[in-house]
Scaffold this active site. Sequence first.
Site, mmCIF file in Angstrom:
data_model
loop_
_atom_site.group_PDB
_atom_site.id
_atom_site.type_symbol
_atom_site.label_atom_id
_atom_site.label_comp_id
_atom_site.label_asym_id
_atom_site.label_seq_id
_atom_site.Cartn_x
_atom_site.Cartn_y
_atom_site.Cartn_z
ATOM 1 N N GLU A 143 -2.551 4.360 7.839
ATOM 2 C CA GLU A 143 -3.939 4.451 7.370
ATOM 3 C C GLU A 143 -4.603 3.074 7.323
ATOM 4 O O GLU A 143 -5.807 2.954 7.491
ATOM 5 C CB GLU A 143 -4.025 5.120 5.998
ATOM 6 C CG GLU A 143 -3.761 6.628 6.022
ATOM 7 C CD GLU A 143 -2.278 6.962 5.971
ATOM 8 O OE1 GLU A 143 -1.449 6.018 5.957
ATOM 9 O OE2 GLU A 143 -1.950 8.164 5.942
ATOM 10 N N PHE A 189 1.327 16.837 -7.161
ATOM 11 C CA PHE A 189 1.967 16.241 -5.990
ATOM 12 C C PHE A 189 0.942 15.436 -5.177
ATOM 13 O O PHE A 189 -0.118 15.948 -4.839
ATOM 14 C CB PHE A 189 2.593 17.336 -5.124
ATOM 15 C CG PHE A 189 3.187 16.810 -3.847
ATOM 16 C CD1 PHE A 189 4.322 16.006 -3.877
ATOM 17 C CD2 PHE A 189 2.611 17.105 -2.620
ATOM 18 C CE1 PHE A 189 4.866 15.507 -2.700
ATOM 19 C CE2 PHE A 189 3.149 16.611 -1.437
ATOM 20 C CZ PHE A 189 4.272 15.802 -1.477
ATOM 21 N N GLN A 190 1.254 14.199 -4.913
ATOM 22 C CA GLN A 190 0.391 13.283 -4.145
ATOM 23 C C GLN A 190 -0.987 13.098 -4.759
ATOM 24 O O GLN A 190 -1.955 12.866 -4.047
ATOM 25 C CB GLN A 190 0.264 13.733 -2.683
ATOM 26 C CG GLN A 190 1.542 13.495 -1.899
ATOM 27 C CD GLN A 190 1.352 13.612 -0.395
ATOM 28 O OE1 GLN A 190 0.541 14.394 0.071
ATOM 29 N NE2 GLN A 190 2.126 12.849 0.361
ATOM 30 N N LYS A 203 -9.161 19.584 -2.327
ATOM 31 C CA LYS A 203 -8.792 20.494 -1.248
ATOM 32 C C LYS A 203 -9.577 21.802 -1.329
ATOM 33 O O LYS A 203 -10.090 22.301 -0.323
ATOM 34 C CB LYS A 203 -7.282 20.772 -1.321
ATOM 35 C CG LYS A 203 -6.746 21.518 -0.122
ATOM 36 C CD LYS A 203 -5.214 21.546 -0.115
ATOM 37 C CE LYS A 203 -4.707 22.197 1.165
ATOM 38 N NZ LYS A 203 -3.233 22.199 1.237
ATOM 39 N N MET A 228 -0.355 -21.059 8.784
ATOM 40 C CA MET A 228 -1.368 -21.655 7.918
ATOM 41 C C MET A 228 -0.761 -22.053 6.564
ATOM 42 O O MET A 228 -1.103 -23.087 5.993
ATOM 43 C CB MET A 228 -2.531 -20.683 7.726
ATOM 44 C CG MET A 228 -3.685 -21.272 6.952
ATOM 45 S SD MET A 228 -4.314 -22.773 7.724
ATOM 46 C CE MET A 228 -5.661 -22.128 8.709
HETATM 47 C C1 LIG Z 1 -2.041 -9.538 4.101
HETATM 48 C C2 LIG Z 1 -1.946 -11.010 3.890
HETATM 49 N N1 LIG Z 1 -0.833 -11.548 3.330
HETATM 50 C C3 LIG Z 1 -0.748 -12.881 3.153
HETATM 51 C C4 LIG Z 1 -1.767 -13.703 3.504
HETATM 52 C C5 LIG Z 1 -1.665 -15.212 3.278
HETATM 53 N N2 LIG Z 1 -1.680 -15.917 4.576
HETATM 54 C C6 LIG Z 1 -2.781 -16.499 5.081
HETATM 55 S S1 LIG Z 1 -2.554 -17.176 6.574
HETATM 56 C C7 LIG Z 1 -0.925 -16.753 6.574
HETATM 57 C C8 LIG Z 1 -0.041 -17.090 7.728
HETATM 58 C C9 LIG Z 1 -0.326 -16.280 8.923
HETATM 59 O O1 LIG Z 1 0.732 -16.442 9.826
HETATM 60 P P1 LIG Z 1 0.576 -15.981 11.318
HETATM 61 O O2 LIG Z 1 0.047 -14.609 11.382
HETATM 62 O O3 LIG Z 1 1.832 -16.241 12.043
HETATM 63 O O4 LIG Z 1 -0.598 -16.930 11.840
HETATM 64 P P2 LIG Z 1 -0.556 -18.520 12.030
HETATM 65 O O5 LIG Z 1 -1.152 -19.139 10.808
HETATM 66 O O6 LIG Z 1 0.869 -18.932 12.238
HETATM 67 O O7 LIG Z 1 -1.413 -18.750 13.224
HETATM 68 C C10 LIG Z 1 -0.584 -16.079 5.398
HETATM 69 C C11 LIG Z 1 0.754 -15.586 5.067
HETATM 70 C C12 LIG Z 1 -2.919 -13.101 4.058
HETATM 71 N N3 LIG Z 1 -3.994 -13.808 4.411
HETATM 72 N N4 LIG Z 1 -2.973 -11.769 4.248
#
Ligand SMILES: Cc1ncc(C[n+]2csc(CCOP(=O)(O)OP(=O)(O)O)c2C)c(N)n1
Lengths: 580, 178
Positions: free
Chosen positions: A53, A115-116, A165, A491
């Site tokens: 979803e 349920f759900q 529902k 990042m």
């Molecule tokens: C759902 C979610 N979880 C955690 C984060 C925190 N976060 C921001 S950037 C990042 C790293 C992303 O890694 P990747 O997808 O490999 O991209 P890169 O920065 O290596 O290009 C994280 C964990 C987020 N923005 N969204």
Amino acid sequence: MSQQLTGAQIMCEALIREGVDVMFGIPGGAIMPFYFAMWEYRDRLRHVLCRHEQGAGHAAEGYARATGRLGVCIGTSGPGVTNLVTPIADAMMDSTPLLAICGQVGSHVLGKDAFQETDITGITMPITKHNYLVKDPNDLAYVFKEAIYIATTGRPGPVLIDITKDAMQKSAIPNWDVKLNLPGYKPTYQPNRKQIREAIKLLASAKKPLIIAGNGVIMAGAHEELRHFAERLRLPVITTLHGIGAFPEEHPLSLGMPGMHGWVHCNRAIQECDVLFNIGGRFDDRVTGKASTFAPNAKVIHADIDPSEIGKNVKVTVPIVGDARLTLQALLEELPSREELADLHANASDWMEYIRDLQDRHQGKQQYINRASTLNMSLPPHDVYASLNQTLAERGNYIVVTDVGQHQMWAAQLLDWNAGPRTHITSGGAATMGFSVPAALGAAVAHPDKTIWVVCGDGGFQMTNQEMATIVQEGIKNIKIAVINNGYLGMVRQWQELFENKRYSGTPLSGPDFAKLAEAYHWKGITVEHASEVQAAIDEAHATDGPVLIDFRVEREVNVFPMVPQNSSIGDMITEESGA
Amino acid sequence: MKQHTIVALVQDRPGVLSRVAGLVRRRGYNIASLAVGHSEQPGISRMTIVVESDYVEQVVKQLYRLIEVIKVSDVTDDPTVEREMVVLKLHVPPSARHEIVSMCGVFEAKIVDVGTSTMIVEMTGAPAKVENFIEVVRPHGIKEMMRTGRIAMVRGARGHNAEQYVETGNGMSVPTLN
Ligand SMILES: Cc1ncc(C[n+]2csc(CCOP(=O)(O)OP(=O)(O)O)c2C)c(N)n1
Ligand SMILES: [Mg+2]
């Protein structure tokens, strides 16, 4: 029309009446009556079966952002709708018109931990523009009309309808003619003329004027008006992450992106300008840095359709509430004569010269190239963007969807954004990893004629890549994925490198062989390890009549520069030379 | 921390109370009291919310984001009539009855129930006066207390009127030049 219909049929009719023709979702017990009815309408209401979803929600968002139309997603009660929570929050942060249709348990067991059963209206109250719980089929025609009106007007946003529902199963005679009764919801579209004239006066007297353009310009379709206005006054234009596409970067007045990973000349221009006109941006903290130090010399004109945005983060001298397009049209109508603008034109041209000089001294893009060659990287991320950039410019007719992380900022910095509004789609406000692959699915459904490029990280890709199966099942061929695979949650690793003494806690990341994974999904998969292979891979992706994934195994520890450390002034930037 | 009195006109629909309260909760502000009831217009309710916070401007503005909110004002510094009601069950042995009755006379409180050792009294007035009354009777022993929370109305012609707003439409929430 006074025919008895089931609630579920009324839902379908209501959607068709509002111009909906595609929905993204997954069925389940409580929403089954809607799927039962949907079958009769399948030639007019296309249903795209997603694999999660969250994917359905982001696909609907991608559809909405690529078109400006309403995106529709569907989930069943309990876990189905809780999986929609992330895309709903994402749509709230980025003002995306989204309708979430949720099945709920029967009204006779509501509140009994059936349920759900999940209180999804309670859960989503703070992350929707509005939401509804419907227990009576007689309310459906009205609620759908009102919900879609709210989602798509004013400042757009997500609206959720939770339907029991039995309300879908029972019959009613729909009344399509009830008038909307929303005394508390009357979005202001036309700006106040007095404020428009104030704004003009202030701009005309400026020595160092600046425009910041945000998402509102794109949502209002105001990009032409923005260009006219900037040209008439000769004002430099900065585009925020969500303003990308609102103003062509090749335009002589374009400066590029501001903020945490904006260009030095943009942030310096903001800090030094004396009049700042923000149109359709909300002064997000990723743009302002520490808000109290933002644009210290500027009188601010802030135009936004949402009055509660004005004065929220930055002190405003001239507030304008209205639609971005109507606001710019009004500004153009109130423009003084050329003679009266002579001072401004002279000042603006000196100012522009000054900013261009700053830009020449801080060559952000060039620094990526310099660093890659000194370190002798076999695949610098920059090379991927350079090839992609050139190919996109040559071929045209594309949309780029990015995920969240370093690769997202590189895309914003290193691609030349000249293809107009709605060609750059990303999750900015919520920064939802996993956004890009499903959002690209939605964009591809909306634009089967365009090439949809996904640029994502190895982290985000592993969150929602199951939608690759949806893409195949739907026969979608126009999606190409570039995984910027650095083996890290890059990042976060960058912050750890710069501010936490390289304590790489929880950021090194492994994955499957992405090209093989793609093949398993019946995609074409390509692996690239050397700079010399990049262009051929991109060309092959374009030449292939079907979805393609390229796994770019880039240099692992490259940083995004320039950078403003969190909660610092945007005047204090770490650059490639100073930081690395 | 300052107490702010906010008056809001809202559409009378399920969930509206939750939405309004949620917007305050999101910031971690405490709601000191909240009173809701029908307004002069059918289908529209008027709320008085007393919020404990030094800074409520954003709350007031963002309340307008709620679809069902028609008008919001921070009336803290406006000339208003403010009222609150308290109902108290007091411990009153026969020997103390006389004193309580005379105290009620002074505060214009009503005695609404008399038991062998208890009395229920009802008192309405400006919040400070209600507070004062409670302190005065407290030494006699309060067994139960219930307060309605504050309701506030701006004095004079300047109204906070549903009908008027419905007619004038959107201009209401536009901030003015400073
Ligand atoms: C759902 C979610 N979880 C955690 C984060 C925190 N976060 C921001 S950037 C990042 C790293 C992303 O890694 P990747 O997808 O490999 O991209 P890169 O920065 O290596 O290009 C994280 C964990 C987020 N923005 N969204
Ligand atoms: Mg990564």
